[in-house]
Design a protein around this motif. Structure first.
Motif, mmCIF file in Angstrom:
data_model
loop_
_atom_site.group_PDB
_atom_site.id
_atom_site.type_symbol
_atom_site.label_atom_id
_atom_site.label_comp_id
_atom_site.label_asym_id
_atom_site.label_seq_id
_atom_site.Cartn_x
_atom_site.Cartn_y
_atom_site.Cartn_z
ATOM 1 N N VAL A 193 -47.279 -26.572 70.074
ATOM 2 C CA VAL A 193 -48.305 -27.309 69.326
ATOM 3 C C VAL A 193 -49.026 -28.354 70.164
ATOM 4 O O VAL A 193 -50.051 -28.887 69.741
ATOM 5 C CB VAL A 193 -47.703 -27.988 68.064
ATOM 6 C CG1 VAL A 193 -47.179 -26.939 67.090
ATOM 7 C CG2 VAL A 193 -46.592 -28.977 68.433
ATOM 8 N N ALA A 194 -48.507 -28.644 71.362
ATOM 9 C CA ALA A 194 -49.119 -29.679 72.210
ATOM 10 C C ALA A 194 -50.331 -29.127 72.953
ATOM 11 O O ALA A 194 -50.404 -27.930 73.271
ATOM 12 C CB ALA A 194 -48.099 -30.215 73.203
ATOM 13 N N VAL A 227 -48.242 -32.337 56.740
ATOM 14 C CA VAL A 227 -46.780 -32.352 56.745
ATOM 15 C C VAL A 227 -46.238 -31.044 56.189
ATOM 16 O O VAL A 227 -45.265 -30.482 56.712
ATOM 17 C CB VAL A 227 -46.253 -33.559 55.937
ATOM 18 C CG1 VAL A 227 -44.742 -33.469 55.753
ATOM 19 C CG2 VAL A 227 -46.622 -34.862 56.642
ATOM 20 N N ALA A 228 -46.872 -30.524 55.142
ATOM 21 C CA ALA A 228 -46.416 -29.259 54.555
ATOM 22 C C ALA A 228 -46.540 -28.114 55.550
ATOM 23 O O ALA A 228 -45.626 -27.275 55.675
ATOM 24 C CB ALA A 228 -47.210 -28.951 53.287
ATOM 25 N N ASP A 229 -47.669 -28.060 56.273
ATOM 26 C CA ASP A 229 -47.848 -27.005 57.274
ATOM 27 C C ASP A 229 -46.791 -27.100 58.369
ATOM 28 O O ASP A 229 -46.200 -26.088 58.776
ATOM 29 C CB ASP A 229 -49.238 -27.120 57.918
ATOM 30 C CG ASP A 229 -50.367 -26.784 56.967
ATOM 31 O OD1 ASP A 229 -50.103 -26.095 55.955
ATOM 32 O OD2 ASP A 229 -51.508 -27.228 57.216
ATOM 33 N N MET A 248 -43.745 -24.551 59.558
ATOM 34 C CA MET A 248 -43.612 -24.098 60.946
ATOM 35 C C MET A 248 -42.217 -24.390 61.493
ATOM 36 O O MET A 248 -41.616 -23.560 62.190
ATOM 37 C CB MET A 248 -44.664 -24.776 61.825
ATOM 38 C CG MET A 248 -46.095 -24.344 61.577
ATOM 39 S SD MET A 248 -47.261 -25.306 62.592
ATOM 40 C CE MET A 248 -46.756 -24.813 64.249
ATOM 41 N N ILE A 249 -41.714 -25.569 61.176
ATOM 42 C CA ILE A 249 -40.373 -25.932 61.638
ATOM 43 C C ILE A 249 -39.333 -24.990 61.058
ATOM 44 O O ILE A 249 -38.462 -24.478 61.765
ATOM 45 C CB ILE A 249 -40.062 -27.401 61.270
ATOM 46 C CG1 ILE A 249 -40.912 -28.338 62.136
ATOM 47 C CG2 ILE A 249 -38.578 -27.713 61.447
ATOM 48 C CD1 ILE A 249 -40.905 -29.775 61.673
ATOM 49 N N ASP A 250 -39.414 -24.726 59.760
ATOM 50 C CA ASP A 250 -38.452 -23.825 59.126
ATOM 51 C C ASP A 250 -38.529 -22.424 59.721
ATOM 52 O O ASP A 250 -37.509 -21.769 59.957
ATOM 53 C CB ASP A 250 -38.702 -23.757 57.616
ATOM 54 C CG ASP A 250 -38.187 -24.986 56.882
ATOM 55 O OD1 ASP A 250 -37.354 -25.710 57.455
ATOM 56 O OD2 ASP A 250 -38.619 -25.209 55.733
#
Length: 230
Positions: free
Chosen positions: A31-32, A81-83, A87-89
């Motif tokens: 993501v960076a 935050v939801a997006d 992505m983290i999950d």
């Protein structure tokens, strides 16, 4: 004296630094926009992408996917935050978990003693189940819950109490096993014994005031149980 054990996952069943250092570095890189941005994202979650080291207060250690997303979001314009939580999950489920000790023989031996086993993690339930399945240990657990399973997150006692209540166990005869203060505080709030292990980021001095016993890793649990019986 002990009828059930409820385990944290990351830093307890799995070595935290090895497992999540690789995941965090990969996620930040995805993501960076460049090295400076990656470093800034790392600082926001207490992580150094170069050394793959975590700060003691990193939300990756004991907080939820939503908490990690909330820390990253201010540095990722256009992402909610939801997006980021989604992505983290999604990526966490395939994170390469490194067993703290050989898990299947240990968990099988504990079940053979008649103990009920549970899992209470501040990870989301879906990736947690993916990690257990990847190591062939899902069936070792009588109860599996993440922060999004409806019982709340640690250090609240909800997951611990749901384990005990669902299996008809007296919380005083259950031990919560974890590598962070969140784990131990959740266990104590539920009226359980607390067992700290040193396969996370926190050291003995940090955990000892909140634990009935501090063990090097969960492989020492059978001997601890034997000491209680004798």
């Amino acid at each position: 004296m002990i009828d059930g054990l409820i385990f944290d996952k990351d830093g307890t069943l799995f070595d935290f630094r090895i497992s999540w250092g690789q995941w965090a570095a990969g996620f930040i890189a995805s993501v960076a926009t460049g090295p400076e941005h990656a470093a800034r994202l790392g600082r926001s979650i207490g992580f150094d992408p170069q050394t793959q080291a975590f700060a003691p207060d990193s939300p990756v250690i004991a907080a939820t996917a939503a908490d990690i997303a909330a820390a990253l979001a201010p540095h990722l314009p256009g992402r909610t935050v939801a997006d980021l939580t989604a992505m983290i999950d999604e990526t966490a489920g395939s994170a390469p978990m490194s067993e703290a000790v050989p898990l299947l023989p240990l968990l099988t031996a504990l079940r053979a003693q008649g103990l009920k086993l549970g899992l209470a993690t501040n990870d989301s339930e879906v990736p947690a189940r993916q990690h257990l399945a990847a190591h062939g240990i899902t069936d070792c657990f009588d109860f599996i819950a993440g922060y999004d399973s409806g019982h709340g997150a640690k250090p609240g006692p909800g997951m611990c109490l749901a384990f005990a209540g669902g299996l008809g166990l007296d919380p005083a005869r259950v031990a919560m096993v974890g590598d962070s203060r969140h784990d131990l505080e959740a266990g104590r709030a539920a009226g359980m014994r607390t067992v700290a292990v040193l396969t996370g980021v926190a050291g003995q001095a940090d955990l000892a005031p909140h634990a009935d016993v501090v063990l090097p890793d969960i492989g020492a649990i059978p001997d601890w149980l034997s000491s209680l019986r004798s």
